[in-house]
Design an enzyme around this catalytic site. Structure first.
Site, PDB file in Angstrom:
ATOM      1  N   TRP A 176       0.832  -1.203   0.000  1.00 49.82           N
ATOM      2  CA  TRP A 176       0.000   0.000   0.000  1.00 49.82           C
ATOM      3  C   TRP A 176       0.866   1.253   0.000  1.00 49.82           C
ATOM      4  CZ3 TRP A 176      -0.094   4.008   3.503  1.00 49.82           C
ATOM      5  CH2 TRP A 176      -1.130   4.939   3.362  1.00 49.82           C
ATOM      6  N   HIS A 177       2.011   1.199   0.694  1.00 50.01           N
ATOM      7  CA  HIS A 177       2.860   2.379   0.806  1.00 50.01           C
ATOM      8  C   HIS A 177       3.499   2.770  -0.518  1.00 50.01           C
ATOM      9  CE1 HIS A 177       2.521   1.726   5.160  1.00 50.01           C
ATOM     10  NE2 HIS A 177       2.941   2.968   5.299  1.00 50.01           N
ATOM     11  N   GLY A 178       3.693   1.832  -1.390  1.00 48.66           N
ATOM     12  CA  GLY A 178       4.312   2.197  -2.653  1.00 48.66           C
ATOM     13  C   GLY A 178       4.406   1.025  -3.605  1.00 48.66           C
ATOM     14  N   PHE A 196       2.678   8.445  -1.437  1.00 49.44           N
ATOM     15  CA  PHE A 196       1.997   7.143  -1.320  1.00 49.44           C
ATOM     16  C   PHE A 196       0.500   7.248  -1.507  1.00 49.44           C
ATOM     17  CE2 PHE A 196       5.527   6.970   1.980  1.00 49.44           C
ATOM     18  CZ  PHE A 196       6.464   6.607   1.048  1.00 49.44           C
TER      19      PHE A 196
END
Length: 486
Positions: free
Chosen positions: A330-332, A486
């Site tokens: 999800w962060h990247g 993000f």
């Protein structure tokens, strides 16, 4: 919103001052209607978002209208039909997120491992995918999904006003980088919204605002220029030093955003969820994730981990690992974020099975085993930040090889690190680190005294000091908030 951009504050003041003036005059003649407060909030929120990214604003408005219509339809239905509508809505939201955030990674980072991808493949896409994702898409998508699920499971299926839904999703203090608010927490405050300018709200808002701005502009932004990703990658002293600086920066940067959002919301009479609770005081990785990015951790717990596990609790460790790997993704859209998520998932599994025996073993030889636990936790988090900050996999592997090679820890390499700074640079860095450690010390002190984690930092005597230091010591060049990526 980007609090480091002057246009944010100009829009806020340029709209707010005339709006409040008209509101005051109209109220004195009994011409003001309460709904005008909600309309004004929606207008400024949408204006802020459009100013941040006109092209992304169109996508956001489309998603907002689509989600509202689908939720309203779902609330009028029952059983399988309502579940189908909810499922389609969630899939649609995830598809939008995947298209803009993960498509390039899937094509070039995964498919590209097996076949040759044409250099101009993106030109055939119906909507252009740029290198930078639309601002806030990861956050408001998760908030929209949570709203769908919570509306589906709600006992009372009452209709939701469109204006209330706009303000719930687009509430400008937290739209771009959270906290990710739940329906049960924020919607009751947004429904029939009224501005509440009380002395208590203004005072609390100023305290949180002072803390947030100080964390971002004085500490995070002054640390940013000293973090070099592509220099001295074979020097373990430099690698650890830059990673430690990044560990400090990412906390003060993201917490700074969250606390500024809290402060701005307080001015309006809205209470947002506190997204951080002094995470670097944690004595275990489990505790760390109860204190760091709290709304994201609870989102993955409630909407991914628990549904995956169901009643099959014996597989809980496996689903926990999968959940944290997904949270990293999800962060990247890059392999380093997947590794980072899997790394934290693995740490939680190690803690689950070896935590108590290890703590008991340490307790035999140390009178204060909690200090050892704290040091190991902070060290583990710092190592994880190396995976988080380094998106170039070749460079990451080189750095990992450097830090595990004992003979690289030479005095010559240590000298090479510190000789790269001038006297002025070194002095500025030391001052920034002293301020950062001062903040962390006050957090530790509050936790040790069993007070609210930010009790001392929000005190009446310290808040004006932090605001004054922000005016005096704010970085000359502001950097974007890290989580905007993000």
């Amino acid at each position: 919103m980007n609090y480091s951009d002057f246009s944010f504050w100009w829009i806020l003041l340029g709209f707010g001052i005339p709006f409040l003036t008209v509101r005051h005059i109209a109220k004195s003649f009994n011409l003001w209607r309460d709904i005008f407060d909600a309309i004004g909030l929606a207008f400024v929120s949408l204006t802020m978002f459009r100013n941040a990214s006109p092209s992304s604003f169109i996508i956001f408005i489309f998603e907002l209208i689509f989600n509202y219509l689908m939720v309203q339809w779902m609330l009028r239905c029952t059983g399988t039909k309502a579940k189908t509508i909810a499922t389609v809505t969630i899939i649609f939201n995830l598809a939008i997120l995947a298209y803009f955030k993960y498509l390039i990674f899937f094509v070039e980072g995964i498919i590209g491992l097996f076949v040759t991808i044409p250099a101009n493949w993106q030109q055939s896409l119906p909507i252009a995918v740029k290198g930078r994702i639309p601002p806030g898409v990861s956050f408001y998508t998760f908030q929209m999904i949570a709203f769908v699920v919570d509306s589906f499971t709600a006992r009372k299926k009452k209709p939701i006003g469109f204006l209330d839904y706009i303000n719930f999703i687009s509430f400008y203090p937290q739209l771009v980088a959270g906290p990710i608010e739940r329906r049960s927490d924020l919607l009751p405050q947004i429904e029939n919204f009224r501005l509440k300018f009380t002395l208590e709200n203004i005072e609390l808002g100023l305290r949180w605002l002072s803390l947030g701005l100080f964390m971002k502009f004085v500490i995070a932004d002054n640390l940013a220029p000293y973090i070099e990703l592509n220099q001295q990658i074979d020097n373990p002293w430099a690698i650890w030093f830059f990673t430690i600086l990044f560990t400090l920066r990412i906390y003060f940067d993201f917490a700074g955003y969250s606390f500024t959002a809290l402060g701005l919301a307080y001015f309006l009479g809205v209470r947002l969820t506190i997204n951080f609770l002094a995470p670097y005081t944690s004595q275990s990785i489990n505790e760390f994730w109860r204190r760091w990015h709290i709304t994201l951790s609870t989102w993955f717990r409630d909407y991914v981990f628990i549904p995956l596990m169901g009643s099959n609790k014996k597989w809980a460790p496996f689903y926990l690992f999968i959940t944290f790997t997904l949270s990293g993704f999800w962060h990247g859209a890059a392999w380093n974020f997947i590794i980072w998520g899997a790394y934290h998932g693995a740490l939680l599994l190690v803690l689950r099975y070896l935590g108590r025996p290890f703590y008991g073993f340490v307790g035999r030889y140390f009178s204060q085993p909690q200090i050892v636990s704290w040091a190991l936790t902070l060290g583990s988090v710092t190592l994880g930040c190396l995976f988080f900050m380094e998106s170039d996999m070749t460079r990451l592997l080189t750095k990992l090889q450097a830090i595990i090679t004992p003979w690289n820890y030479s005095l010559a390499n240590l000298g090479a690190l510190f000789s790269s700074y001038s006297l002025n640079q070194g002095t500025a860095l030391i001052v920034t680190l002293v301020l950062a450690l001062g903040v962390l010390f006050l957090e530790h002190l509050a936790v040790w005294q069993k007070k609210f984690e930010y009790e001392w930092l929000l005190s009446r005597w310290l808040s004006p000091v932090l605001l004054g230091l922000t005016i005096l010591l704010a970085a000359n060049t502001n950097s974007d908030f890290i989580y905007f990526e993000f």
